[in-house]
Design an enzyme around this catalytic site. Structure first.
Site, short mmCIF file in Angstrom:
data_model
loop_
_atom_site.label_atom_id
_atom_site.label_comp_id
_atom_site.label_asym_id
_atom_site.label_seq_id
_atom_site.Cartn_x
_atom_site.Cartn_y
_atom_site.Cartn_z
N PRO A 28 32.85 30.85 41.07
CA PRO A 28 33.31 30.51 39.55
C PRO A 28 34.06 29.18 39.70
CG PRO A 28 35.06 32.40 40.74
CD PRO A 28 33.86 32.03 41.49
N GLN A 104 33.73 36.12 35.78
CA GLN A 104 35.21 36.23 36.24
C GLN A 104 36.04 36.40 35.09
OE1 GLN A 104 37.35 32.66 37.96
NE2 GLN A 104 37.59 34.04 39.78
N TYR A 191 47.77 31.98 39.63
CA TYR A 191 47.67 31.96 38.25
C TYR A 191 48.63 33.62 38.17
CZ TYR A 191 44.16 28.41 37.87
OH TYR A 191 43.26 27.25 37.98
N LEU A 316 35.13 25.97 51.94
CA LEU A 316 34.70 24.80 53.00
C LEU A 316 33.51 25.56 53.78
CD1 LEU A 316 37.35 22.45 53.89
CD2 LEU A 316 35.30 22.12 52.55
C1 FMN Z 1 35.15 22.35 39.76
C2 FMN Z 1 35.86 23.62 40.18
C3 FMN Z 1 36.54 24.59 39.42
C4 FMN Z 1 36.93 25.87 39.97
N1 FMN Z 1 37.08 26.83 39.20
C5 FMN Z 1 37.42 28.10 39.62
C6 FMN Z 1 37.49 29.07 38.62
O1 FMN Z 1 37.03 29.02 37.49
N2 FMN Z 1 37.84 30.40 39.29
C7 FMN Z 1 38.30 30.41 40.50
O2 FMN Z 1 38.60 31.44 41.22
N3 FMN Z 1 38.04 29.37 41.26
C8 FMN Z 1 37.91 28.13 40.88
N4 FMN Z 1 37.50 27.21 41.86
C9 FMN Z 1 37.82 27.60 43.32
C10 FMN Z 1 36.40 27.94 43.95
O3 FMN Z 1 35.92 28.96 43.27
C11 FMN Z 1 36.51 28.04 45.34
O4 FMN Z 1 37.11 29.09 45.89
C12 FMN Z 1 37.05 26.76 45.99
O5 FMN Z 1 36.47 25.51 45.77
C13 FMN Z 1 36.62 26.86 47.74
O6 FMN Z 1 35.45 26.74 47.95
P1 FMN Z 1 34.44 25.26 48.34
O7 FMN Z 1 35.20 24.76 49.62
O8 FMN Z 1 33.12 25.93 48.42
O9 FMN Z 1 34.62 24.35 47.22
C14 FMN Z 1 37.11 25.89 41.35
C15 FMN Z 1 36.72 25.01 42.40
C16 FMN Z 1 36.16 23.74 41.80
C17 FMN Z 1 35.69 22.79 42.84
#
Ligand code: FMN
Length: 381
Positions: A28, A104, A191, A316
């Site tokens: 998400p 979500q 949150y 990551l």
């Molecule tokens: C642009 C952006 C928006 C995000 N919005 C949400 C969200 O709506 N809900 C959520 O649970 N996490 C949100 N996250 C967190 C991501 O779901 C994820 O857990 C986090 O970026 C770590 O993963 P990654 O290292 O692959 O980026 C967001 C992250 C990014 C980069």
């Protein structure tokens, strides 16, 4: 495709009556460009890309269960039946492109009412007020603001809490009506739900504060309410901040998450999505000390200590081999990507070729792309 020998990331996964075509999940990600809570063409093309790119499951960004629970004026909403048709169009689009549509649900609690990230992520300022945005009061399990950049919240009453539970229940029903196959409750990142179970953010008395049992109560009541309003044949996922990561040995711990996961399971939760952090800071993605795969041990521990309860690893994960190894080692059942997918929306298709070979261009890429790329790979020109 011979699934016995295919990479693990491409193997299917079933939960309740929903069958995912592979183990790769788009996380998400809030885009902050909704209009009065409604999605736009941006959201549809943004998520459709990842279906074409081979993600088996695609999550909407957090859909806010009520207006008070929004992060920003650009958040998407699900607080009224009016949102169902546009969300149904999105779910249909993703399904027609071969992905499982997942939604979500979000209430941002103490972090509500902020600027969009690229505007500063702080309290609304002159620029936002000039275009008609106005402040509202965040809801939290404490009247104390946990970050100087946030508005002072209002401490929740029992009536407020019941209204939030009812809003999650109504939102679950709407997600079913819109045709989503998986529902996830966002219980992480500082949150509302996380702020209740974290001892760093909750200074309420019982029944929703005090002991760990009291602090977990809102998370569990929301899970129960969603389960009651979400069909029995469809899975319910739950995102946790598995540790607060505030300071060493303070706050919510992984041991606590093992217990909460077991209780959530009793409420009908089918999978734990293992994230971390977010209390008193801007966002997990921005401020935590991170290294590749840093949250994978949380997914592994919760899975190991709750046999039969699947988990999802996120955070990551950027390399095909990393995702494959997480599954091979039994650390998680699904692997989720966020920012690496922004960088490369075809990540799953590319990972398939990397792990499976050039013939995967023809085996799983859409023929409109794969036919050409296979021939280019064969001729090396
Ligand atoms: C642009 C952006 C928006 C995000 N919005 C949400 C969200 O709506 N809900 C959520 O649970 N996490 C949100 N996250 C967190 C991501 O779901 C994820 O857990 C986090 O970026 C770590 O993963 P990654 O290292 O692959 O980026 C967001 C992250 C990014 C980069």
């Amino acid at each position: 495709m011979d699934l016995q020998t295919s990479p693990r990331i491409l193997q299917p996964f079933s939960v309740r009556d929903v069958h995912l075509k592979n183990r790769l999940v788009l996380a998400p990600m809030q885009m902050y460009v909704g209009k009065d809570g409604f999605l736009t063409d941006w959201h549809v093309q943004h998520l459709a890309k990842y279906a074409v790119g081979g993600f088996g499951t695609i999550f909407t960004e957090g859909l806010c269960v009520n207006k008070r629970g929004r992060n920003t004026y650009g958040d998407l909403g699900i607080w009224s039946d009016e949102f169902i048709p546009s969300l149904a169009h999105l779910a249909d689009t993703l399904r027609s492109l071969g992905a499982t549509p997942a939604a979500q649900l979000l209430h941002t609690g103490p972090k509500a009412c902020r600027q969009r990230p690229w505007e500063g992520y702080g309290m609304l300022a002159a620029e936002q007020l000039a275009r008609g945005e106005t402040h509202w009061t965040p809801l939290a399990p404490s009247a104390e603001r946990k970050n100087p950049g946030w508005l002072a919240p209002e401490k929740a009453t029992t009536d407020d809490i019941q209204a939030v539970i009812d809003a999650f229940a109504a939102a679950a029903r709407r997600c079913d009506a819109a045709g989503f196959d998986i529902l996830e409750v966002h219980g992480a990142h500082g949150y509302l739900i996380h702020s209740f179970y974290s001892p760093l953010a909750n200074d309420m008395a019982p029944p929703y504060g005090g002991s760990r049992e009291g602090r977990m109560r809102l998370a569990l009541e929301i899970a129960q309410a969603c389960r009651e309003h979400w069909p029995a044949h469809k899975p319910l996922f739950y995102r946790l901040s598995c540790v607060d990561r505030a300071e060493e040995n303070s706050g919510w711990s992984l041991d606590d998450s093992v217990v909460l996961a077991a209780e959530l399971r009793k409420c009908g939760v089918d999978l734990i999505d293992c994230s971390s952090g977010g209390i008193g800071r801007f966002s997990t993605a921005q401020v935590m000390r991170r290294e590749p795969l840093f949250q994978v041990p949380y997914a592994a521990r919760i899975r190991a200590d709750n046999p039969g309860l699947p988990t999802m690893a996120v955070g990551l994960i950027t390399q095909a081999r990393q995702a494959e190894d997480i599954l091979a080692r039994g650390q998680a059942d699904l692997v989720m990507l966020a920012r690496e997918a922004l960088f490369n929306p075809h990540w799953p298709l590319q990972a398939a070729v990397e792990l499976g070979g050039d013939d995967y261009f023809e085996r799983i890429w859409p023929p409109q792309y794969g036919w050409w790329l296979h021939r280019r790979a064969l001729s090396n020109s």
